[in-house]
Design an enzyme around this catalytic site. Structure first.
Site, PDB file in Angstrom:
ATOM      1  N   GLY A 131      55.061  20.641  78.839  1.00 46.47           N
ATOM      2  CA  GLY A 131      53.857  19.973  78.355  1.00 46.47           C
ATOM      3  C   GLY A 131      53.995  19.685  76.875  1.00 46.47           C
ATOM      4  O   GLY A 131      54.579  18.678  76.467  1.00 46.47           O
ATOM      5  N   ARG A 271      10.757  14.569  72.422  1.00 45.56           N
ATOM      6  CA  ARG A 271      10.352  15.918  72.849  1.00 45.56           C
ATOM      7  C   ARG A 271       9.399  16.562  71.837  1.00 45.56           C
ATOM      8  O   ARG A 271       9.730  16.660  70.656  1.00 45.56           O
ATOM      9  CB  ARG A 271      11.616  16.785  72.991  1.00 45.56           C
ATOM     10  CG  ARG A 271      11.362  18.245  73.268  1.00 45.56           C
ATOM     11  CD  ARG A 271      10.861  18.447  74.678  1.00 45.56           C
ATOM     12  NE  ARG A 271      10.780  19.871  75.008  1.00 45.56           N
ATOM     13  CZ  ARG A 271      10.201  20.323  76.107  1.00 45.56           C
ATOM     14  NH1 ARG A 271       9.672  19.475  76.969  1.00 45.56           N
ATOM     15  NH2 ARG A 271      10.154  21.605  76.359  1.00 45.56           N
ATOM     16  N   GLU A 366      47.440  14.047  75.212  1.00 47.98           N
ATOM     17  CA  GLU A 366      48.255  13.363  74.176  1.00 47.98           C
ATOM     18  C   GLU A 366      48.495  14.258  72.960  1.00 47.98           C
ATOM     19  O   GLU A 366      48.497  13.816  71.813  1.00 47.98           O
ATOM     20  CB  GLU A 366      47.634  12.008  73.806  1.00 47.98           C
ATOM     21  CG  GLU A 366      47.722  11.082  75.014  1.00 47.98           C
ATOM     22  CD  GLU A 366      47.362   9.630  74.765  1.00 47.98           C
ATOM     23  OE1 GLU A 366      47.732   9.097  73.708  1.00 47.98           O
ATOM     24  OE2 GLU A 366      46.744   9.046  75.669  1.00 47.98           O
ATOM     25  N   SER A 369      45.374  20.313  70.146  1.00 45.18           N
ATOM     26  CA  SER A 369      45.001  20.514  68.733  1.00 45.18           C
ATOM     27  C   SER A 369      46.073  21.335  68.011  1.00 45.18           C
ATOM     28  O   SER A 369      46.348  21.097  66.831  1.00 45.18           O
ATOM     29  CB  SER A 369      43.650  21.225  68.638  1.00 45.18           C
ATOM     30  OG  SER A 369      42.620  20.324  68.971  1.00 45.18           O
TER      31      SER A 369
HETATM   32  C1  LIG Z   1      43.154  14.638  82.272  1.00 41.03           C
HETATM   33  C2  LIG Z   1      44.554  14.632  81.748  1.00 41.03           C
HETATM   34  C3  LIG Z   1      45.275  13.441  81.718  1.00 41.03           C
HETATM   35  C4  LIG Z   1      46.605  13.415  81.274  1.00 41.03           C
HETATM   36  N1  LIG Z   1      47.328  12.244  81.328  1.00 41.03           N
HETATM   37  C5  LIG Z   1      48.660  12.267  81.047  1.00 41.03           C
HETATM   38  C6  LIG Z   1      49.462  11.105  81.228  1.00 41.03           C
HETATM   39  O1  LIG Z   1      48.991  10.022  81.587  1.00 41.03           O
HETATM   40  N2  LIG Z   1      50.805  11.201  81.018  1.00 41.03           N
HETATM   41  C7  LIG Z   1      51.396  12.366  80.619  1.00 41.03           C
HETATM   42  O2  LIG Z   1      52.608  12.394  80.444  1.00 41.03           O
HETATM   43  N3  LIG Z   1      50.643  13.493  80.421  1.00 41.03           N
HETATM   44  C8  LIG Z   1      49.300  13.476  80.634  1.00 41.03           C
HETATM   45  N4  LIG Z   1      48.551  14.606  80.453  1.00 41.03           N
HETATM   46  C9  LIG Z   1      49.210  15.841  80.014  1.00 41.03           C
HETATM   47  C10 LIG Z   1      48.843  16.306  78.612  1.00 41.03           C
HETATM   48  O3  LIG Z   1      49.441  15.466  77.657  1.00 41.03           O
HETATM   49  C11 LIG Z   1      49.285  17.784  78.502  1.00 41.03           C
HETATM   50  O4  LIG Z   1      48.346  18.524  79.280  1.00 41.03           O
HETATM   51  C12 LIG Z   1      49.309  18.284  77.091  1.00 41.03           C
HETATM   52  O5  LIG Z   1      50.328  17.681  76.341  1.00 41.03           O
HETATM   53  C13 LIG Z   1      49.500  19.815  77.028  1.00 41.03           C
HETATM   54  O6  LIG Z   1      50.550  20.245  77.849  1.00 41.03           O
HETATM   55  P1  LIG Z   1      50.278  21.442  78.897  1.00 41.03           P
HETATM   56  O7  LIG Z   1      49.045  21.110  79.651  1.00 41.03           O
HETATM   57  O8  LIG Z   1      51.508  21.680  79.666  1.00 41.03           O
HETATM   58  O9  LIG Z   1      49.951  22.717  77.986  1.00 41.03           O
HETATM   59  P2  LIG Z   1      51.034  23.696  77.309  1.00 41.03           P
HETATM   60  O10 LIG Z   1      52.030  22.930  76.530  1.00 41.03           O
HETATM   61  O11 LIG Z   1      51.526  24.644  78.335  1.00 41.03           O
HETATM   62  O12 LIG Z   1      50.097  24.468  76.280  1.00 41.03           O
HETATM   63  C14 LIG Z   1      49.283  25.598  76.632  1.00 41.03           C
HETATM   64  C15 LIG Z   1      48.693  26.135  75.326  1.00 41.03           C
HETATM   65  O13 LIG Z   1      49.764  26.614  74.467  1.00 41.03           O
HETATM   66  C16 LIG Z   1      49.689  25.956  73.211  1.00 41.03           C
HETATM   67  N5  LIG Z   1      51.027  25.775  72.678  1.00 41.03           N
HETATM   68  C17 LIG Z   1      52.125  25.239  73.299  1.00 41.03           C
HETATM   69  N6  LIG Z   1      53.179  25.243  72.476  1.00 41.03           N
HETATM   70  C18 LIG Z   1      52.752  25.774  71.301  1.00 41.03           C
HETATM   71  C19 LIG Z   1      53.367  26.042  70.047  1.00 41.03           C
HETATM   72  N7  LIG Z   1      54.649  25.730  69.815  1.00 41.03           N
HETATM   73  N8  LIG Z   1      52.621  26.611  69.063  1.00 41.03           N
HETATM   74  C20 LIG Z   1      51.320  26.910  69.273  1.00 41.03           C
HETATM   75  N9  LIG Z   1      50.672  26.680  70.449  1.00 41.03           N
HETATM   76  C21 LIG Z   1      51.375  26.110  71.431  1.00 41.03           C
HETATM   77  C22 LIG Z   1      49.006  24.623  73.504  1.00 41.03           C
HETATM   78  O14 LIG Z   1      48.449  24.065  72.327  1.00 41.03           O
HETATM   79  C23 LIG Z   1      47.966  25.062  74.521  1.00 41.03           C
HETATM   80  O15 LIG Z   1      46.869  25.623  73.863  1.00 41.03           O
HETATM   81  C24 LIG Z   1      47.207  14.624  80.823  1.00 41.03           C
HETATM   82  C25 LIG Z   1      46.465  15.817  80.826  1.00 41.03           C
HETATM   83  C26 LIG Z   1      45.169  15.823  81.276  1.00 41.03           C
HETATM   84  C27 LIG Z   1      44.415  17.139  81.293  1.00 41.03           C
END
Ligand SMILES: Cc1cc2nc3c(=O)[nH]c(=O)nc-3n(C[C@H](O)[C@H](O)[C@H](O)COP(=O)(O)OP(=O)(O)OC[C@H]3O[C@@H](n4cnc5c(N)ncnc54)[C@H](O)[C@@H]3O)c2cc1C
Length: 382
Positions: A131, A271, A366, A369
């Site tokens: 991710g 309200r 995308e 935070s």
């Molecule tokens: C509704 C929705 C639509 C989406 N659409 C698309 C799309 O069209 N195409 C696509 O490719 N993706 C898409 N995504 C994916 C989205 O971009 C990812 O969910 C996002 O980049 C986070 O990746 P992850 O969910 O695997 O979380 P993870 O990377 O597993 O993160 C989990 C937590 O760990 C934290 N973390 C991870 N690494 C670090 C670090 N090095 N230091 C500190 N904290 C860290 C993160 O900030 C987060 O809080 C979509 C997601 C959603 C929910």
């Protein structure tokens, strides 16, 4: 310094505002309740030219500038974020890679139906195990007999499975670089390619009417030429795509935050408690004033990032700052909007209840935070 929008930017803003008021807002509650993809709205947006705003007219686009596109995203998202994210993911993630990195032949083939809104396109970067660490993809493409043979999977891909979807561009490992890291390439995969399996839509907390699906590739075969640029160009390309996308997501967040303020202000004036409208209480006024201030600041941040993009200057730092601040502003605005509504804010019949659920994902998609803070800290030299 001139903060005035030009005539074209104002015309696009006004068109989107009118469309939002007349067409999107009346359907927002039912879209959230049923999760039905808004085909009628998306087709209308295509006819208005909203799905190809930043692309030249020769490719079927509207030839608008990047700021106009972001303002349009803000206005549409003010009405409904499912529609806003459908437009953003299609334009920033789906279509713009063709425009930015496609060969002339690819632009002529793929871009016009996307820019005219006749088709949607998806971008598949995220995987079950990759991710935030998007360079850690496991999906592989092996070149054999002039074709890529693709195996792997993608998660959370927006616009991947609608009836209007033409296909997806995915990142895949295609070899090893000389420094030992994986070579990543962007590969174009049209819908109905054998071995390309589109999963069922996820059940989501919000953005319910947007289309989000897992994708699987099992010996999926496409011709060798169906890559954007050459093998190994993929990493730089998707980083570039994401930076632009972050400005658009900042605009989406500002639209949602503005919707929270609109509803909270309206309710506060209606309200009555203790014999007068609650908007007469300073505690409520200060909440509204803080929302208005933060929204204006977030808007200026995405305007600046978009302006830098249009000047051809680096804007990665400003894009991350805008995305980070706007998404967190929207979260605070949604929270205060519910608070101003009291118990009614907890009831689904009031839009702020939906806004409160919708806002969380803006801090995740995308680039989370945390990832935005990492980009900003890197720019500080950390
Ligand atoms: C509704 C929705 C639509 C989406 N659409 C698309 C799309 O069209 N195409 C696509 O490719 N993706 C898409 N995504 C994916 C989205 O971009 C990812 O969910 C996002 O980049 C986070 O990746 P992850 O969910 O695997 O979380 P993870 O990377 O597993 O993160 C989990 C937590 O760990 C934290 N973390 C991870 N690494 C670090 C670090 N090095 N230091 C500190 N904290 C860290 C993160 O900030 C987060 O809080 C979509 C997601 C959603 C929910």
């Amino acid at each position: 310094m001139d903060f005035t929008l030009n005539e074209e930017q104002m015309a696009i803003r006004d068109t989107c505002r009118e469309f939002t008021e007349q067409e999107i807002k009346p359907l927002a509650e039912v879209m959230d309740r049923t999760g039905a993809f808004p085909y009628v709205l998306v087709r209308q947006m295509g006819e208005l030219g909203l799905l190809g705003l930043p692309f030249p007219e020769e490719y079927g686009g509207a030839g608008a500038d990047f700021l106009s596109y972001c303002i349009a995203i803000e206005e549409i998202s003010r009405g409904d974020v499912s529609v806003g994210i459908t437009m953003e993911a299609h334009t920033s993630l789906g279509a713009s890679p063709f425009y930015l990195f496609g060969s002339e032949k690819q632009k002529e083939q793929y871009l016009p139906p996307l820019a005219r809104g006749e088709q949607l396109w998806a971008f598949g970067l995220t995987e079950p195990g990759a991710g935030s660490d998007s360079g850690g993809s496991q999906t592989r493409a092996i070149l054999r007999d002039g074709h890529w043979h693709i195996n792997g999977s993608k998660s959370f891909i927006t616009n991947a499975g609608t009836d209007m979807t033409g296909g997806v561009t995915i990142t895949a490992i295609t070899g090893k670089r000389t420094d030992g890291r994986n070579e990543i390439t962007n590969i174009i995969i049209p819908k109905n390619t054998p071995g390309y399996i589109i999963g069922n839509p996820y059940k989501k907390m919000a953005w319910k009417a947007s289309d989000t699906r897992p994708l699987t590739f099992e010996d999926c075969v496409v011709p060798e030429g169906d890559t954007l640029g050459g093998p190994g160009d993929g990493f730089q390309q998707f980083m570039h795509i994401l930076v632009g996308g972050r400005v658009a997501i900042a605009a989406l967040s500002v639209g949602l935050a503005q919707a929270c303020l609109d509803e909270a202000l309206k309710y506060a004036k209606e309200r009555k408690q203790f014999g007068q409208p609650i908007s007469k209480f300073q505690a409520i006024q200060f909440k509204l004033a803080d929302m208005d201030t933060e929204i204006e600041l977030a808007r200026l941040m995405y305007y600046k990032a978009a302006w830098l993009q249009m000047q051809g200057k680096p804007f990665s730092r400003e894009a991350s700052m805008a995305k980070l601040f706007a998404s967190e502003t929207a979260k605070r605005a949604a929270d205060q909007a519910v608070q101003i509504h009291g118990g009614y804010g907890f009831m689904d019949e009031y839009p702020v209840s939906r806004y409160w659920r919708s806002v969380k994902v803006n801090e995740i998609g995308e680039g989370t935070s945390e990832v935005q803070r990492m980009v900003i800290a890197k720019n500080l030299g950390c």
